[in-house]
Design a protein around this motif. Structure first.
Motif, short mmCIF file in Angstrom:
data_model
loop_
_atom_site.label_atom_id
_atom_site.label_comp_id
_atom_site.label_asym_id
_atom_site.label_seq_id
_atom_site.Cartn_x
_atom_site.Cartn_y
_atom_site.Cartn_z
N ALA A 6 17.19 34.42 45.12
CA ALA A 6 17.65 34.56 46.51
C ALA A 6 16.52 34.27 47.48
CB ALA A 6 18.18 35.97 46.74
N PRO A 7 16.79 33.49 48.53
CA PRO A 7 15.77 33.25 49.54
C PRO A 7 15.72 34.42 50.54
CG PRO A 7 17.76 32.03 50.07
CD PRO A 7 18.01 32.71 48.75
N PRO A 8 14.58 34.61 51.21
CA PRO A 8 13.30 33.96 50.93
C PRO A 8 12.63 34.59 49.72
CG PRO A 8 13.03 35.57 52.67
CD PRO A 8 14.51 35.56 52.34
N ILE A 9 11.79 33.82 49.02
CA ILE A 9 11.11 34.32 47.83
C ILE A 9 10.04 35.32 48.26
CG2 ILE A 9 9.74 33.70 45.81
CD1 ILE A 9 12.62 32.71 45.73
N ALA A 10 10.17 36.55 47.79
CA ALA A 10 9.19 37.59 48.11
C ALA A 10 7.89 37.32 47.35
CB ALA A 10 9.74 38.96 47.75
N ASP A 11 6.81 37.93 47.83
CA ASP A 11 5.50 37.74 47.18
C ASP A 11 5.56 38.09 45.70
OD1 ASP A 11 4.46 36.91 49.58
OD2 ASP A 11 3.58 38.85 50.09
#
Length: 278
Positions: free
Chosen positions: A162-167
């Motif tokens: 799922a966007p946005p890609i977390a750190d």
């Protein structure tokens, strides 16, 4: 890793762990059985079986043999070789396209239930069908498999999440993309063309086993209408949505995913009988 030899001589590798009701975990296109690592805690309650489908991971094969029909046959043979009884098949994306013929075919009695993860019964939109993928997208993916596979595979590692890609997910996305890119693009091209030809809609009404339909709310492939279609077409099915997931809730929300599997299994009949939804 264990292996068995399919009837055409190809060695199919699989991971097996735990005891209890069998849980047959079928991965998505370009993935392999190792993509179910986050489901390992389920081995406390289930006998986990996670094959590398033909053409993926360690199950290398002549690219021309990597078709949906052959993957179905391999999985039937694996179910027989392991004498699965009262099993639950979990099909993620491509895995669901393998699971549906199992549930309606000659080994159907070995399965008590199924879990579908973000899949459509017909990939190609045509003839009024709009719950799959547009023809131009299907062709664009076919071209990417042929002409620019490495770039496509690495990008897909990010796209399934799922966007946005977390750190904290960047490493997972990079790993998935690298694993996707390990495949033979010729095998993936053959399989994609085969998958795009399939239409499982007539098959769904013949599936008597209860089905849990799992979808990520942020899937880039299939929307909620696709899941609702499956719910209405299958004789016994219900939907569970994962609010923080894209195409791969088994990777993105594994603890909740595993809990949904446990809860679903608890509502099935024990032994070899086909259960009902609780």
């Amino acid at each position: 890793m264990a292996e068995f030899t399919a009837t055409d001589g190809v060695r199919i590798h699989y991971r097996a762990e735990g005891a209890g009701r069998p849980l047959l975990l079928l991965h998505g296109l370009m993935a392999h059985g190792g993509f179910w690592a986050a489901q390992q805690p389920l081995s406390e309650d289930f006998r986990l079986i996670a094959p590398d489908l033909r053409g993926h991971g360690e199950s290398r094969a002549e690219p021309r043999s990597v078709t949906v029909d052959r993957l179905v046959r391999d999985t039937e043979e694996l179910a027989e070789a392991l004498d699965l009884q009262g099993a639950i098949v979990v099909g993620w994306s491509l895995g669901a396209a393998i699971a549906w013929p199992l549930l309606a075919g000659r080994v159907s009695a070995r399965f008590a239930g199924s879990v579908v993860v973000d899949m459509t019964p017909k990939v190609l939109n045509e003839g009024g069908w709009t719950l799959g993928l547009a023809p131009e997208l299907v062709e664009a993916r076919a071209a990417a498999f042929r002409d620019d596979f490495a770039a496509f595979a690495h990008a897909a590692g990010t796209a399934v999440l799922a966007p946005p890609i977390a750190d904290g997910e960047a490493e997972l996305a990079a790993w998935a993309g690298a694993e996707f890119a390990r495949n033979d693009n010729r095998a993936m091209s053959t399989l994609w063309a085969s998958l795009a030809e399939q239409d499982y809609r007539p098959l769904l009404a013949r599936i008597s086993q209860p089905t849990l339909i799992l979808r990520g709310a942020h899937s880039y492939l299939y929307g909620p209408d696709t899941a609702r279609y499956l719910e209405s077409a299958l004789p016994s099915a219900r939907i569970v949505e994962f609010g923080r997931s894209g195409h791969a809730p088994n990777l993105e929300e594994p603890e909740l995913f595993n809990k949904r599997i446990i809860d679903f299994a608890a509502g099935l009949a024990v032994g070899h009988e086909v259960g009902t939804l609780a």
